[in-house]
Motif scaffolding. Structure first.
Motif, PDB file in Angstrom:
ATOM      1  N   SER A  34       0.827  -1.205   0.000  1.00  0.00           N
ATOM      2  CA  SER A  34       0.000   0.000   0.000  1.00  0.00           C
ATOM      3  C   SER A  34       0.864   1.258   0.000  1.00  0.00           C
ATOM      4  CB  SER A  34      -0.922  -0.006   1.217  1.00  0.00           C
ATOM      5  OG  SER A  34      -1.653   1.199   1.295  1.00  0.00           O
ATOM      6  N   ASP A  35       1.882   1.275   0.872  1.00  0.00           N
ATOM      7  CA  ASP A  35       2.768   2.443   0.929  1.00  0.00           C
ATOM      8  C   ASP A  35       3.490   2.646  -0.400  1.00  0.00           C
ATOM      9  OD1 ASP A  35       2.099   3.063   3.501  1.00  0.00           O
ATOM     10  OD2 ASP A  35       3.885   2.200   4.420  1.00  0.00           O
ATOM     11  N   ALA A  36       3.982   1.554  -0.974  1.00  0.00           N
ATOM     12  CA  ALA A  36       4.715   1.657  -2.238  1.00  0.00           C
ATOM     13  C   ALA A  36       3.783   2.083  -3.369  1.00  0.00           C
ATOM     14  CB  ALA A  36       5.373   0.324  -2.570  1.00  0.00           C
ATOM     15  N   ARG A  37       2.573   1.559  -3.372  1.00  0.00           N
ATOM     16  CA  ARG A  37       1.628   1.897  -4.440  1.00  0.00           C
ATOM     17  C   ARG A  37       1.254   3.376  -4.402  1.00  0.00           C
ATOM     18  NH1 ARG A  37      -1.679   0.087  -8.205  1.00  0.00           N
ATOM     19  NH2 ARG A  37      -3.746   0.994  -8.452  1.00  0.00           N
ATOM     20  N   VAL A  38       0.930   3.877  -3.226  1.00  0.00           N
ATOM     21  CA  VAL A  38       0.556   5.291  -3.103  1.00  0.00           C
ATOM     22  C   VAL A  38       1.732   6.192  -3.480  1.00  0.00           C
ATOM     23  CG1 VAL A  38      -0.111   7.091  -1.470  1.00  0.00           C
ATOM     24  CG2 VAL A  38      -1.253   4.871  -1.405  1.00  0.00           C
ATOM     25  N   ALA A  39       2.915   5.823  -3.013  1.00  0.00           N
ATOM     26  CA  ALA A  39       4.102   6.607  -3.364  1.00  0.00           C
ATOM     27  C   ALA A  39       4.326   6.611  -4.870  1.00  0.00           C
ATOM     28  CB  ALA A  39       5.329   6.050  -2.651  1.00  0.00           C
ATOM     29  N   GLY A  40       4.110   5.463  -5.500  1.00  0.00           N
ATOM     30  CA  GLY A  40       4.265   5.382  -6.944  1.00  0.00           C
ATOM     31  C   GLY A  40       3.265   6.255  -7.672  1.00  0.00           C
ATOM     32  N   LEU A  41       2.018   6.233  -7.222  1.00  0.00           N
ATOM     33  CA  LEU A  41       0.993   7.069  -7.839  1.00  0.00           C
ATOM     34  C   LEU A  41       1.334   8.548  -7.719  1.00  0.00           C
ATOM     35  CD1 LEU A  41      -2.209   5.197  -6.573  1.00  0.00           C
ATOM     36  CD2 LEU A  41      -1.338   5.242  -8.915  1.00  0.00           C
ATOM     37  N   LEU A  42       1.820   8.960  -6.571  1.00  0.00           N
ATOM     38  CA  LEU A  42       2.118  10.368  -6.339  1.00  0.00           C
ATOM     39  C   LEU A  42       3.370  10.847  -7.059  1.00  0.00           C
ATOM     40  CD1 LEU A  42       1.292  10.554  -2.514  1.00  0.00           C
ATOM     41  CD2 LEU A  42      -0.061  11.510  -4.399  1.00  0.00           C
ATOM     42  N   SER A  43       4.288   9.925  -7.328  1.00  0.00           N
ATOM     43  CA  SER A  43       5.565  10.314  -7.935  1.00  0.00           C
ATOM     44  C   SER A  43       5.695   9.927  -9.404  1.00  0.00           C
ATOM     45  CB  SER A  43       6.726   9.673  -7.163  1.00  0.00           C
ATOM     46  OG  SER A  43       6.635   8.245  -7.207  1.00  0.00           O
ATOM     47  N   GLY A  44       4.695   9.228  -9.934  1.00  0.00           N
ATOM     48  CA  GLY A  44       4.767   8.779 -11.319  1.00  0.00           C
ATOM     49  C   GLY A  44       5.692   7.592 -11.523  1.00  0.00           C
ATOM     50  N   LYS A  45       5.952   6.833 -10.465  1.00  0.00           N
ATOM     51  CA  LYS A  45       6.797   5.640 -10.551  1.00  0.00           C
ATOM     52  C   LYS A  45       5.935   4.388 -10.412  1.00  0.00           C
ATOM     53  CE  LYS A  45      10.745   8.031  -8.434  1.00  0.00           C
ATOM     54  NZ  LYS A  45      11.683   8.029  -7.279  1.00  0.00           N
ATOM     55  N   SER A  46       6.568   3.221 -10.560  1.00  0.00           N
ATOM     56  CA  SER A  46       5.796   1.980 -10.499  1.00  0.00           C
ATOM     57  C   SER A  46       5.403   1.617  -9.071  1.00  0.00           C
ATOM     58  CB  SER A  46       6.588   0.831 -11.118  1.00  0.00           C
ATOM     59  OG  SER A  46       7.709   0.508 -10.317  1.00  0.00           O
ATOM     60  N   GLY A  47       6.291   1.871  -8.111  1.00  0.00           N
ATOM     61  CA  GLY A  47       6.019   1.455  -6.738  1.00  0.00           C
ATOM     62  C   GLY A  47       5.873  -0.045  -6.608  1.00  0.00           C
ATOM     63  N   VAL A  48       6.525  -0.799  -7.488  1.00  0.00           N
ATOM     64  CA  VAL A  48       6.383  -2.246  -7.515  1.00  0.00           C
ATOM     65  C   VAL A  48       7.112  -2.884  -6.334  1.00  0.00           C
ATOM     66  CG1 VAL A  48       8.436  -2.707  -8.908  1.00  0.00           C
ATOM     67  CG2 VAL A  48       6.453  -4.212  -9.118  1.00  0.00           C
ATOM     68  N   ILE A  49       6.642  -4.049  -5.906  1.00  0.00           N
ATOM     69  CA  ILE A  49       7.287  -4.808  -4.845  1.00  0.00           C
ATOM     70  C   ILE A  49       7.966  -6.012  -5.474  1.00  0.00           C
ATOM     71  CG2 ILE A  49       7.033  -5.947  -2.611  1.00  0.00           C
ATOM     72  CD1 ILE A  49       6.076  -3.095  -2.556  1.00  0.00           C
ATOM     73  N   SER A  50       9.292  -5.996  -5.546  1.00  0.00           N
ATOM     74  CA  SER A  50      10.041  -7.153  -6.042  1.00  0.00           C
ATOM     75  C   SER A  50      10.119  -8.177  -4.921  1.00  0.00           C
ATOM     76  CB  SER A  50      11.445  -6.722  -6.475  1.00  0.00           C
ATOM     77  OG  SER A  50      12.220  -7.835  -6.860  1.00  0.00           O
ATOM     78  N   VAL A  51       9.618  -9.378  -5.188  1.00  0.00           N
ATOM     79  CA  VAL A  51       9.478 -10.390  -4.144  1.00  0.00           C
ATOM     80  C   VAL A  51      10.363 -11.595  -4.455  1.00  0.00           C
ATOM     81  CG1 VAL A  51       7.883 -11.866  -2.867  1.00  0.00           C
ATOM     82  CG2 VAL A  51       7.096  -9.655  -3.754  1.00  0.00           C
ATOM     83  N   HIS A  52      11.335 -11.839  -3.570  1.00  0.00           N
ATOM     84  CA  HIS A  52      12.144 -13.055  -3.642  1.00  0.00           C
ATOM     85  C   HIS A  52      11.292 -14.217  -3.148  1.00  0.00           C
ATOM     86  CE1 HIS A  52      15.644 -15.730  -2.663  1.00  0.00           C
ATOM     87  NE2 HIS A  52      14.796 -16.129  -1.718  1.00  0.00           N
ATOM     88  N   VAL A  53      11.121 -15.219  -3.995  1.00  0.00           N
ATOM     89  CA  VAL A  53      10.324 -16.391  -3.623  1.00  0.00           C
ATOM     90  C   VAL A  53      11.267 -17.574  -3.446  1.00  0.00           C
ATOM     91  CG1 VAL A  53       8.378 -17.879  -4.188  1.00  0.00           C
ATOM     92  CG2 VAL A  53       8.401 -15.500  -4.978  1.00  0.00           C
ATOM     93  N   GLY A  54      11.309 -18.110  -2.239  1.00  0.00           N
ATOM     94  CA  GLY A  54      12.172 -19.243  -1.952  1.00  0.00           C
ATOM     95  C   GLY A  54      11.541 -20.558  -2.330  1.00  0.00           C
TER      96      GLY A  54
END
Length: 392
Positions: A178-198
């Motif tokens: 949620s934090d990354a998404r909102v930040a991305g919307l406000l800044s014009g960036k993706s705000g994507v969460i890169s997830v390492h999957v074990g």
């Protein structure tokens, strides 16, 4: 004075096949794509591609550019990324991340290395955070990192389903996203969460659960290492069919492959055959990361270092050995990662986009020339890049 280069008679893949065209580059951008273009010698440089294939520079969405902490102890700490390795293999954009070690490898180091690579001609961005939760940041929060630090475009690589993970709860995953998404919307960036999957039994279920428990779109999560084994690949295909992006790691070892991992090239073929959308699959190198092979009880068996050159090698293998359509394979290392990362000026050959280009010999499939932001960094099989120090 702006640099002007005319590339003539190239078969252009944007990644879509545009046929034989001429490309005019002015400064760092593609200025014109047409046929029959000419350029007076006193104005700029003309290069005749003579029918060779011109593709976008490769986009590597996950690299440990500042080195990583080896899981075999301090003696196995991995070295930093050398930009020359990227240039000679057609890679012009990289995304830097931290991994298991966010104690002796820091975001400050990562930021400094990203700035250095940018100054050396690569386009380099980075993610806030690491494997661990709570997320390590530069400014005190994910939101301000993404909004106020130009280089930071998302969070990662946050680990799940792995014995090295902090075992984040579903609510914690949702809060970070949620934090990354909102930040991305406000800044014009993706705000994507890169997830390492074990390789643990949870697989991608924590991400499915986070999406189910919230209003966060599935595309906000960008899981990597999905070619770790056949079972995870099947889960990843379901994730892609549901609207998410999945990423296959190109760096590997014989020992890791023997333990059940699939090559990224083979995983791409299998995913496409199973109906996964081609536009939702990417490759990344995991360059400079420690390539670890753990036994079932979590004991380290083998360790090597990931390589940025593997990105092009697996792209080539997908076409030549797995018979994946050239354009679909090219998308996985250019347009697709650029899209999920929100890098609108990368991953395509089009007027106004960055002049990140690679010229391939169609017979040998070797990289002959590489241009990054309008400058030749690799030409006729030789590096033009020169570091700040003699001999380096």
């Amino acid at each position: 004075m702006s640099r002007i280069v005319l590339i003539k008679n190239a078969r252009v893949f944007s990644p879509r096949d545009l046929g034989v065209c001429d490309i005019l580059v002015a400064g760092e951008k593609i200025e014109k794509i047409d046929q029959g273009l000419t350029l007076p010698a006193e104005i700029g440089e003309t290069v005749d591609a003579d029918g060779a294939w011109l593709i976008p520079g490769l986009v590597d969405s996950l690299a440990h550019i500042s080195g990583g902490g080896g899981e075999g102890g301090f003696a196995t700490r991995t070295p930093e990324l050398d930009p020359r390795d990227a240039f000679r293999s057609g890679v012009t954009t990289v995304i830097g991340v931290l991994g298991t070690d966010a104690t002796t490898r820091t975001l400050n180091e990562l930021y400094g290395k990203a700035r250095a690579l940018n100054a050396q001609g690569l386009s380099c961005y980075m993610h806030s955070g690491s494997y661990q939760f709570p997320v390590t940041t530069l400014t005190g929060s994910v939101r301000t990192d993404i909004m106020l630090v130009d280089s930071i475009i998302g969070v990662g690589e946050l680990a799940i389903s792995d014995h090295r993970s902090s075992q984040p709860s579903i609510s914690e995953l949702v809060r970070v996203a949620s934090d990354a998404r909102v930040a991305g919307l406000l800044s014009g960036k993706s705000g994507v969460i890169s997830v390492h999957v074990g390789g643990c039994k949870g697989q991608l279920q924590p991400l499915f659960d986070a999406v189910e428990a919230s209003d966060i779109p599935i595309s906000q999560f960008y899981p990597t290492h999905i070619n770790r084994n056949e079972s995870l690949l099947e889960h990843g295909i379901a994730f892609a069919r549901a609207g998410g992006y999945i990423d296959f790691t190109t760096s590997t070892t014989r020992e890791i492959l023997a333990s059940g991992e699939l090559r990224a090239s083979a995983a791409l073929r299998l995913a496409l055959e199973a109906g996964a959308p081609a536009e939702r699959i990417t490759f990344s190198s995991d360059a400079q990361g420690s390539m670890t092979n753990f036994c079932d009880k979590g004991t380290l068996q083998d360790i090597e270092v990931g390589s940025v050159t593997s990105l092009f090698e697996e792209f080539r293998r997908a076409v030549r050995e797995e018979n994946v359509d050239f354009v679909r394979a090219l998308q996985a290392v250019t347009a697709n990662p650029a899209r999920v990362l929100g890098l609108r000026h990368k991953g395509h050959i089009a007027v106004g986009r960055d002049a990140d280009l690679a010229i391939l010999d169609p017979a040998s499939f070797d990289v002959h020339h590489v241009m990054a932001r309008g400058r030749w960094q690799y030409f006729d099989g030789r590096l033009r890049f020169r570091g700040a120090f003699a001999g380096i």
